[in-house]
Design a protein around this motif. Structure first.
Motif, short mmCIF file in Angstrom:
data_model
loop_
_atom_site.label_atom_id
_atom_site.label_comp_id
_atom_site.label_asym_id
_atom_site.label_seq_id
_atom_site.Cartn_x
_atom_site.Cartn_y
_atom_site.Cartn_z
N VAL A 1 -1.69 -10.70 2.38
CA VAL A 1 -2.70 -10.23 2.67
C VAL A 1 -3.79 -9.67 3.61
CG1 VAL A 1 -5.30 -9.98 1.45
CG2 VAL A 1 -3.55 -11.10 0.17
N GLY A 2 -3.54 -8.19 4.17
CA GLY A 2 -4.07 -7.68 5.32
C GLY A 2 -5.12 -7.25 5.42
N GLY A 3 -6.12 -7.49 6.40
CA GLY A 3 -7.26 -7.01 6.14
C GLY A 3 -8.22 -7.01 4.86
N GLU A 4 -8.94 -6.33 3.63
CA GLU A 4 -9.95 -6.62 2.62
C GLU A 4 -9.52 -5.85 1.90
OE1 GLU A 4 -12.23 -9.05 2.06
OE2 GLU A 4 -12.11 -10.25 4.19
N PRO B 1 0.90 -0.96 0.37
CA PRO B 1 0.45 0.11 -0.14
C PRO B 1 0.72 1.07 0.00
CG PRO B 1 -0.36 -1.23 1.39
CD PRO B 1 0.94 -2.31 1.20
N LYS B 2 0.38 1.89 -0.42
CA LYS B 2 1.19 3.57 -0.85
C LYS B 2 1.56 4.05 0.43
CE LYS B 2 -0.44 5.11 -5.17
NZ LYS B 2 -1.25 6.24 -6.34
N ALA B 3 0.61 4.23 1.66
CA ALA B 3 0.77 4.25 2.46
C ALA B 3 2.19 3.97 3.82
CB ALA B 3 -0.39 4.78 3.88
N ALA B 4 2.28 2.82 3.07
CA ALA B 4 3.16 1.22 4.22
C ALA B 4 4.29 1.96 4.36
CB ALA B 4 2.34 0.42 3.86
N GLN C 1 -3.44 -2.05 5.61
CA GLN C 1 -4.20 -2.68 4.93
C GLN C 1 -4.02 -3.33 3.42
OE1 GLN C 1 -7.95 -3.42 5.61
NE2 GLN C 1 -9.67 -2.33 3.96
N GLY C 2 -3.37 -3.85 2.78
CA GLY C 2 -3.44 -4.86 1.08
C GLY C 2 -2.83 -5.41 1.41
N VAL C 3 -1.72 -5.23 0.07
CA VAL C 3 -1.12 -6.56 -0.45
C VAL C 3 0.00 -6.30 -0.11
CG1 VAL C 3 -0.52 -8.22 -1.98
CG2 VAL C 3 -2.29 -7.28 -1.84
N TYR C 4 0.87 -7.12 0.79
CA TYR C 4 2.48 -7.12 1.16
C TYR C 4 3.01 -8.10 -0.05
CZ TYR C 4 0.75 -3.69 4.03
OH TYR C 4 0.28 -2.41 5.12
N ASP C 5 3.79 -7.66 -0.64
CA ASP C 5 4.51 -8.20 -1.10
C ASP C 5 5.83 -8.69 -0.48
OD1 ASP C 5 3.03 -9.84 -2.87
OD2 ASP C 5 4.38 -8.93 -4.26
N TYR C 6 6.82 -10.15 0.07
CA TYR C 6 8.08 -10.45 0.68
C TYR C 6 8.48 -11.16 -0.39
CZ TYR C 6 7.03 -13.83 3.22
OH TYR C 6 6.36 -14.86 3.62
N TYR C 7 10.54 -11.02 0.14
CA TYR C 7 11.00 -11.72 -0.92
C TYR C 7 12.67 -12.21 0.38
CZ TYR C 7 13.25 -7.83 -3.02
OH TYR C 7 13.74 -6.59 -3.59
N CYS C 8 13.35 -12.82 -0.32
CA CYS C 8 14.97 -13.38 0.55
C CYS C 8 15.96 -13.05 -0.40
CB CYS C 8 15.06 -14.82 0.83
SG CYS C 8 16.06 -15.26 1.48
N GLU D 1 17.11 -17.19 15.07
CA GLU D 1 17.24 -15.33 14.89
C GLU D 1 15.74 -15.57 14.60
OE1 GLU D 1 21.04 -12.74 14.96
OE2 GLU D 1 20.64 -13.55 12.96
N SER D 2 14.72 -14.32 14.36
CA SER D 2 13.51 -14.17 14.39
C SER D 2 13.20 -12.77 13.73
CB SER D 2 12.28 -14.46 15.48
OG SER D 2 12.06 -14.21 16.46
N PHE D 3 12.54 -12.11 13.34
CA PHE D 3 11.81 -10.97 12.68
C PHE D 3 10.63 -11.15 12.93
CE2 PHE D 3 10.86 -7.89 9.76
CZ PHE D 3 11.37 -6.90 9.99
N SER D 4 10.07 -9.24 13.20
CA SER D 4 8.42 -9.28 13.19
C SER D 4 8.84 -8.44 12.65
CB SER D 4 8.06 -9.49 14.11
OG SER D 4 8.57 -8.50 15.53
N VAL D 5 7.42 -7.87 12.15
CA VAL D 5 6.85 -6.51 11.02
C VAL D 5 5.57 -6.21 11.72
CG1 VAL D 5 6.22 -7.67 9.33
CG2 VAL D 5 6.78 -5.18 9.58
N THR D 6 5.03 -5.19 12.11
CA THR D 6 3.68 -4.94 12.16
C THR D 6 2.77 -3.98 11.42
OG1 THR D 6 3.49 -4.89 14.27
CG2 THR D 6 1.60 -3.62 13.40
N PHE D 7 1.57 -4.54 10.47
CA PHE D 7 1.56 -3.69 9.37
C PHE D 7 -0.19 -3.15 9.59
CE2 PHE D 7 2.54 -8.16 7.30
CZ PHE D 7 3.70 -7.55 6.73
N ALA D 8 0.26 -1.81 9.24
CA ALA D 8 -0.33 -0.80 9.61
C ALA D 8 -1.43 -0.37 8.85
CB ALA D 8 -0.21 0.87 10.63
#
Length: 88
Positions: A46-49, A2-5, A26-33, A17-24
């Protein structure tokens, strides 16, 4: 994303080891290694609707990712229908 993310970077993680992120937003988030993107090690959350214009016909990531990574992203429609999509 999302543009505001805000984008995120977990940096390199070692075993146990671990990592966490909070999505504020809603929208589609793609990630990669980064070290494994050529092998298609990617994920899509996919967060929310998300509104239709956010993901309609969105089948892969945009940008300079390798073809293998782009093809590995599951379709948003599948995620919305099934809840989770796993590929080996």
């Amino acid at each position: 994303m999302p543009k505001a993310a805000k984008s995120w970077d977990s940096d390199y993680l070692l075993p146990d080891e671990s990592f966490s992120v909070t999505f504020a937003e809603q929208g589609v988030y793609d990630y990669y290694c980064i070290p494994h993107e050529h092998a298609g090690m990617v994920g899509r959350i996919v967060g929310g609707e998300p509104e239709a214009h956010d993901w309609t016909k969105l089948t892969g990531a945009k940008g300079d990712l390798p073809e293998e990574a782009v093809k590995a992203f599951p379709m948003v429609e599948d995620i919305m229908t099934k809840g989770i999509v796993r590929r080996a």
